[in-house]
Design an enzyme around this catalytic site. Structure first.
Site, PDB file in Angstrom:
ATOM      1  N   ASN A   9     -10.899  -4.799  11.617  1.00 34.77           N
ATOM      2  CA  ASN A   9     -11.768  -5.494  10.672  1.00 34.77           C
ATOM      3  C   ASN A   9     -12.027  -6.893  11.232  1.00 34.77           C
ATOM      4  O   ASN A   9     -11.145  -7.741  11.194  1.00 34.77           O
ATOM      5  CB  ASN A   9     -11.062  -5.562   9.304  1.00 34.77           C
ATOM      6  N   LYS A  11     -14.003  -9.138  10.151  1.00 39.19           N
ATOM      7  CA  LYS A  11     -14.364 -10.142   9.136  1.00 39.19           C
ATOM      8  C   LYS A  11     -15.613 -10.911   9.609  1.00 39.19           C
ATOM      9  O   LYS A  11     -16.469 -10.317  10.262  1.00 39.19           O
ATOM     10  CB  LYS A  11     -13.169 -11.060   8.866  1.00 39.19           C
ATOM     11  N   HIS A  95     -12.002  -4.686  -0.010  1.00 35.94           N
ATOM     12  CA  HIS A  95     -11.037  -5.541   0.700  1.00 35.94           C
ATOM     13  C   HIS A  95     -10.620  -6.705  -0.212  1.00 35.94           C
ATOM     14  O   HIS A  95     -11.424  -7.191  -1.002  1.00 35.94           O
ATOM     15  CB  HIS A  95     -11.674  -6.066   1.992  1.00 35.94           C
ATOM     16  N   GLU A  97     -10.345  -9.751   0.292  1.00 39.91           N
ATOM     17  CA  GLU A  97     -11.206 -10.946   0.372  1.00 39.91           C
ATOM     18  C   GLU A  97     -12.477 -10.750  -0.444  1.00 39.91           C
ATOM     19  O   GLU A  97     -13.012 -11.704  -1.015  1.00 39.91           O
ATOM     20  CB  GLU A  97     -11.507 -11.268   1.852  1.00 39.91           C
ATOM     21  N   GLU A 167      -3.002  -2.899   1.620  1.00 39.77           N
ATOM     22  CA  GLU A 167      -2.917  -4.208   2.256  1.00 39.77           C
ATOM     23  C   GLU A 167      -2.344  -5.212   1.264  1.00 39.77           C
ATOM     24  O   GLU A 167      -3.086  -5.767   0.439  1.00 39.77           O
ATOM     25  CB  GLU A 167      -4.296  -4.684   2.689  1.00 39.77           C
ATOM     26  N   GLY A 173      -3.349 -12.021   7.140  1.00 39.74           N
ATOM     27  CA  GLY A 173      -3.634 -13.280   7.829  1.00 39.74           C
ATOM     28  C   GLY A 173      -2.511 -14.290   7.759  1.00 39.74           C
ATOM     29  O   GLY A 173      -2.700 -15.460   8.099  1.00 39.74           O
ATOM     30  N   SER A 212      -1.263  -8.385   8.893  1.00 37.77           N
ATOM     31  CA  SER A 212      -0.532  -8.923  10.050  1.00 37.77           C
ATOM     32  C   SER A 212       0.023  -7.835  10.967  1.00 37.77           C
ATOM     33  O   SER A 212       1.134  -7.971  11.497  1.00 37.77           O
ATOM     34  CB  SER A 212       0.565  -9.893   9.592  1.00 37.77           C
ATOM     35  N   GLY A 233      -6.783  -7.054  11.186  1.00 39.12           N
ATOM     36  CA  GLY A 233      -7.721  -8.172  11.181  1.00 39.12           C
ATOM     37  C   GLY A 233      -7.600  -8.968  12.468  1.00 39.12           C
ATOM     38  O   GLY A 233      -8.144  -8.590  13.507  1.00 39.12           O
ATOM     39  N   GLY A 234      -6.862 -10.058  12.423  1.00 39.95           N
ATOM     40  CA  GLY A 234      -6.767 -11.007  13.544  1.00 39.95           C
ATOM     41  C   GLY A 234      -6.507 -10.354  14.894  1.00 39.95           C
ATOM     42  O   GLY A 234      -7.158 -10.701  15.891  1.00 39.95           O
TER      43      GLY A 234
HETATM   44  P1  PGA Z   1      -4.749  -9.407   9.342  1.00 39.55           P
HETATM   45  O1  PGA Z   1      -5.904  -8.874   8.363  1.00 39.55           O
HETATM   46  O2  PGA Z   1      -4.413  -8.290  10.292  1.00 39.55           O
HETATM   47  O3  PGA Z   1      -5.358 -10.606  10.043  1.00 39.55           O
HETATM   48  O4  PGA Z   1      -3.582  -9.783   8.480  1.00 39.55           O
HETATM   49  C1  PGA Z   1      -5.884  -7.563   7.867  1.00 39.55           C
HETATM   50  C2  PGA Z   1      -7.076  -7.330   6.965  1.00 39.55           C
HETATM   51  O5  PGA Z   1      -7.499  -8.257   6.268  1.00 39.55           O
HETATM   52  O6  PGA Z   1      -7.636  -6.209   6.930  1.00 39.55           O
END
Ligand code: PGA
Length: 249
Positions: A9, A11, A95, A97, A167, A173, A212, A233-234
């Site tokens: 993802n 973002k 998600h 967010e 999640e 994050g 994470s 994500g990251g």
């Molecule tokens: P992250 O994000 O791996 O940076 O924690 C995961 C996500 O929001 O899907």
């Protein structure tokens, strides 16, 4: 046998040029990986460019959101049909967010999941508790409400087409990953609810963990019985780290 899904993802990161550069660097690193459903979720403007580059590679493309209508006077929104036409096969829905910053609810996510299925897209439906909810001992209540709401009115045969992503918001994050045991506990609980809802077909539903996920923690998470992949994500933003996650074995 559930084929694992590893989805990146991105973002609101990467222009179309940057996304294309990622795809060119990433594809050779995962060439030959056949036992994992690899998904890249770029921002809308890069979907077509990434989809063109990954065609015939076995890598899939997702949008990060969709609207629930086919078309209409919804300024700023993108429909499942448009996303599919641009080359996506999957879409992330609900998600945290989107829930936190854009007023997504279980109800709107449910409308999107149903619209995605109707358009032939694979929804990756996200849910998870906040830190305050976990501390208050409400994790199971929260995820139960979210999964019941998000999958409301999905006809039985469509159940296995949905991918669920657990999640925990406190792990997204933050660099704090849920332990494999914490994640498995929730995944097993979700699988039980899916069984009530879809019967034996629940065994085919992929339940991903997100929050994470990194190259050095993916293997222990994947070793758990009900963890069928990851939403990353990251660590999905760099081709080499995402490739290491995909090749977790
Ligand atoms: P992250 O994000 O791996 O940076 O924690 C995961 C996500 O929001 O899907």
């Amino acid at each position: 046998m559930r084929v694992p899904v590893i989805a990146g993802n991105w973002k609101m990161y990467k222009t179309a040029g940057e996304a294309a550069a990622f795809a060119k660097a990433f594809l050779p690193l995962v060439a030959g990986v056949r036992e994992v459903e690899i998904v890249l979720a770029p921002p809308f403007p890069s979907i077509a460019a990434v989809a063109d580059l990954v065609r015939r590679s076995g890598v899939f493309v997702a949008s990060q959101n969709v609207h629930f209508a086919d078309e209409g006077a919804y300024t700023g929104e993108v429909s499942p049909r448009m996303v599919k036409d641009a080359g996506a096969s999957h879409c992330i829905i609900g998600h945290s967010e989107r829930r936190q910053y854009f007023a997504e609810t279980d109800d709107s996510a449910n409308r999107k999941v149903r619209a995605a299925l109707a358009a032939g897209l694979t929804p990756i439906f996200c849910l998870g508790e906040t830190l305050a909810e976990r501390k208050a001992g409400k994790t199971f209540d929260v995820v139960e409400r979210q999964i019941r709401g998000g999958l409301k009115d999905i006809p039985g045969p469509d159940g296995p087409k949905v991918v669920v992503a657990y999640e925990p918001v406190w792990a997204i994050g933050t660099g704090v990953t849920a332990t494999p045991e914490q994640a498995q506990e929730v995944h097993a609980f979700l699988r039980g609810l899916l069984k009530e809802r879809f019967g034996s077909a629940a065994a085919a539903v992929r339940i991903l963990y997100g929050g994470s996920v990194k190259p050095d923690n993916i293997a222990t998470l994947m070793a758990k019985e009900d963890i069928d992949g990851a939403l990353v994500g990251g660590a999905s933003l760099a081709a080499d780290s995402f490739a290491r996650i995909v090749k977790f074995k």
